[in-house]
Design an enzyme around this catalytic site. Structure first.
Site, mmCIF file in Angstrom:
data_model
loop_
_atom_site.group_PDB
_atom_site.id
_atom_site.type_symbol
_atom_site.label_atom_id
_atom_site.label_comp_id
_atom_site.label_asym_id
_atom_site.label_seq_id
_atom_site.Cartn_x
_atom_site.Cartn_y
_atom_site.Cartn_z
ATOM 1 N N CYS A 1 0.865 -1.189 0.000
ATOM 2 C CA CYS A 1 0.000 0.000 0.000
ATOM 3 C C CYS A 1 0.897 1.233 0.000
ATOM 4 C CB CYS A 1 -0.958 0.001 1.179
ATOM 5 S SG CYS A 1 -1.833 -1.574 1.409
ATOM 6 N N ALA A 2 1.805 1.262 -0.975
ATOM 7 C CA ALA A 2 2.961 2.168 -0.953
ATOM 8 C C ALA A 2 2.685 3.575 -1.464
ATOM 9 C CB ALA A 2 4.102 1.560 -1.777
ATOM 10 N N ALA A 3 1.685 3.744 -2.330
ATOM 11 C CA ALA A 3 1.457 5.074 -2.916
ATOM 12 C C ALA A 3 1.099 6.083 -1.820
ATOM 13 C CB ALA A 3 0.341 4.998 -3.949
ATOM 14 N N PRO A 4 1.590 7.340 -1.951
ATOM 15 C CA PRO A 4 2.315 7.940 -3.086
ATOM 16 C C PRO A 4 3.836 7.784 -3.052
ATOM 17 C CG PRO A 4 1.776 9.633 -1.497
ATOM 18 C CD PRO A 4 1.203 8.352 -0.939
ATOM 19 N N CYS B 1 -3.192 5.527 9.410
ATOM 20 C CA CYS B 1 -3.366 6.928 9.819
ATOM 21 C C CYS B 1 -4.772 7.085 10.393
ATOM 22 C CB CYS B 1 -3.099 7.892 8.664
ATOM 23 S SG CYS B 1 -4.076 7.582 7.178
ATOM 24 N N ASP C 1 1.019 -1.190 -4.768
ATOM 25 C CA ASP C 1 -0.226 -0.496 -4.430
ATOM 26 C C ASP C 1 -1.310 -0.956 -5.391
ATOM 27 O OD1 ASP C 1 -0.902 2.081 -2.545
ATOM 28 O OD2 ASP C 1 -2.249 1.963 -4.274
#
Length: 429
Positions: A254-257, A375, A277
Site C-alpha cells: 500500500c505504498a502510494a504515493p 493513519c 499499491d
C-alpha cells in the site's frame, strides 16, 4: 468573466462534488485550479478546505436562515452560500468584496436569477451574526464532525475526544523529511535558516523538521534536488520502527504515493525494495518521488490480499503494511474525510486489513519484522486489529510497541505535533 468572480463558484462546485458525489478533494481540486490565475490558486484552496473543515457550521447557518433547502439544479447555490458564510467568518476578504463576489458567482453557475436570494441570506447573516454564533456554540453541530464519528471518538477516548476533535479542526503544521543521504538534519536546518526560514527538529523522529511557517516546496533548499521531502512526522515513524538494513529484501505494501518507500531507501540505500499499491493511478506518484530523489525500487500494481499475483513465491526480511484505513488521524490535512466516510465503512476496512495481514504474514522470513501502520485513531483498525491478529497467529510476537493487552503505539493528532497514526511492530518467531 472575472477570475475572482469565478473563484467562489468553483469552490462551491468542488465542495458539492465532495459532499454530494463522494469525490475526494485531492481529485476534484487540481483541475479547478487550472481554471484560475496563479495568484488566485491559494484562495481557491483555502475556500475549499475551509468550507469542508467547517461544513457542519455552515450547514447549520443555512438551515437557520433559509426556510427550505436548495435542491436539484439549484444545489450548487447551497454551497455558494456556504462559501459566502465562510469568507465572512474566517477570512480577511473584506465583507463587501465577499458579498459582491459570492453573489456574482451565481452568474458563473448559470443561476443569475438567484443573485437576490444569495445577497439577502448573506446580509441577514451579517445582521444576526452574534446571535446566531451564540446559539451555534451550544448546538451539536459545534464539533464540526459528523455525529457517528463524534460517538466513536467519545467511546474510544472518553477523556481525550474533545482534544482530538479540536486538533482535527485546526490547520496542520508543515513537516519535512531531510534526506540523510544528502545532509544531516542540522546541516539542512542551517541551509533553511540561510534561506530566511526557521524549522524545528522532532524529538523522536531523526529526519523530521517542522517549518515555523508553511512554505511552497520550490522555496525549500534543495527540494528539486531531493534534499528534502514533505512528509508528516508521524508518517516518518514507519521507517523508524521498520529499521531497514542494507541488503535486505523489503516489501512496502500500500505504498502510494511513495513517501515511505523513499524514506526506507534513505535509511537503507542498498536495500532491495518492492513497492506495491492497488491503485495504478497513484503509483505514478511513487515513480515521481523515486525520480526526484534519484532512487530505485521495483514498483508493481497489486492487491495486498493476493501476494502470489505480484511477487510469486518471494519472501521478505521486512514488510511495511501501511494499511487502507479510515484516515481519521489526518482529518486536519484532509477535511473532506469527515464527509466521505460512513460509519459502516469502519467494519469493512477492519475486515480488509485483517485479510491483507493474514495474506502477507507468510511472506515474512523467520526473524523478520512487519510494521503494521494506519493513519487512523479508531481502535477497531488498530489495537483491536493487532490483538486479534496476535491471538490467531502463534508465530507473531509484538516488539517495542505496547503490550499484548494494549498492542501498538497510538499517536493522536495535536497542535504542532504529527498526525494521528498507529504502529505495531511484529516479529516472526
Amino acid at each position: 468573466m472575472k477570475k475572482q468572480n469565478n473563484l467562489r463558484s468553483l469552490a462551491a462546485q468542488a465542495v458539492e462534488q465532495v459532499v454530494e458525489q463522494g469525490q475526494s478533494l485531492s481529485n476534484v481540486l487540481p483541475p479547478l485550479q487550472q481554471k484560475v490565475a496563479d495568484k488566485d490558486k491559494a484562495l481557491l484552496q483555502e475556500l475549499c478546505f475551509g468550507v469542508l473543515r467547517t461544513l457542519s457550521q455552515l450547514e447549520w447557518l443555512i438551515n437557520k436562515l433559509m426556510s427550505r433547502p436548495m435542491t436539484g439544479k439549484q444545489r450548487t447555490v447551497h454551497y455558494l452560500i456556504m462559501v459566502g458564510f465562510y469568507q465572512l467568518l474566517y477570512t480577511r476578504v473584506p465583507p463587501h468584496a465577499a458579498l459582491a463576489e459570492t453573489v456574482e458567482g451565481a452568474v458563473s453557475i448559470k443561476r443569475p436569477q438567484l443573485k437576490g436570494l444569495i445577497n439577502g441570506v448573506l446580509r441577514q447573516f451579517q445582521r444576526q451574526q452574534e446571535t446566531l454564533l451564540n446559539e451555534f456554540a451550544t448546538s451539536d453541530a459545534r464539533f464540526l464532525h459528523p455525529g457517528w464519528l463524534v460517538k466513536r471518538l467519545q467511546n474510544a477516548y472518553p477523556t481525550q475526544w474533545q482534544r482530538i476533535i479540536e486538533a482535527n479542526n485546526q490547520r496542520p503544521p508543515m513537516w519535512l523529511r531531510v534526506n540523510r543521504t544528502h545532509h544531516t538534519r542540522d546541516g539542512w536546518l542551517g541551509l533553511l535558516e540561510d534561506a530566511g526560514m526557521k524549522g524545528y527538529p522532532h524529538p523522536d523522529y531523526p529526519d523530521a523538521v517542522r517549518l515555523e511557517t508553511p512554505a511552497p516546496v520550490h522555496a525549500l533548499p534543495g527540494f528539486a534536488e531531493g534534499w528534502v521531502t514533505v512528509q508528516d512526522a508521524s508518517a516518518q515513524g514507519c521507517a523508524v520502527f521498520l529499521a531497514p538494513q542494507n541488503g535486505e529484501h523489503i516489501l512496502d505494501l500500500c505504498a502510494a504515493p511513495g513517501g515511505k518507500t523513499t524514506h526506507i531507501l534513505e535509511v537503507a540505500p542498498e536495500a532491495d525494495v518492492l513497492a506495491v499499491d492497488i491503485d495504478e493511478q497513484r503509483l505514478s506518484r511513487v515513480y515521481d518521488n523515486l525520480k526526484r530523489l534519484g532512487m530505485k525500487a521495483t514498483v508493481k500494481q497489486g492487491d495486498g490480499r493476493y501476494p502470489a499475483q505480484w511477487c510469486g513465491e518471494q519472501q521478505f526480511d521486512r514488510i511495511l503494511l501501511d494499511a487502507p484505513c479510515s484516515a481519521t488521524g489526518v482529518i486536519r490535512r484532509h477535511p473532506d474525510i469527515k464527509w466521505l466516510r460512513r460509519d459502516r465503512d469502519i467494519a469493512e476496512l477492519a475486515q480488509l486489513q485483517a485479510e491483507i495481514l493474514d495474506a502477507v504474514w507468510p511472506r515474512l522470513n523467520p526473524g523478520g519484522t512487519l510494521v503494521y501502520a494506519t493513519c487512523s485513531v479508531l481502535p477497531e483498525e488498530n489495537r483491536d486489529q493487532i490483538k486479534a491478529f496476535l491471538q490467531r497467529t502463534p508465530d507473531a510476537a509484538l516488539s517495542e510497541t505496547g503490550t499484548p493487552d494494549q498492542p501498538g503505539q497510538q499517536n493522536l493528532p495535536g497542535g504542532e505535533e504529527g498526525d494521528g497514526f498507529f504502529y505495531a511492530k511484529l516479529i516472526k518467531k
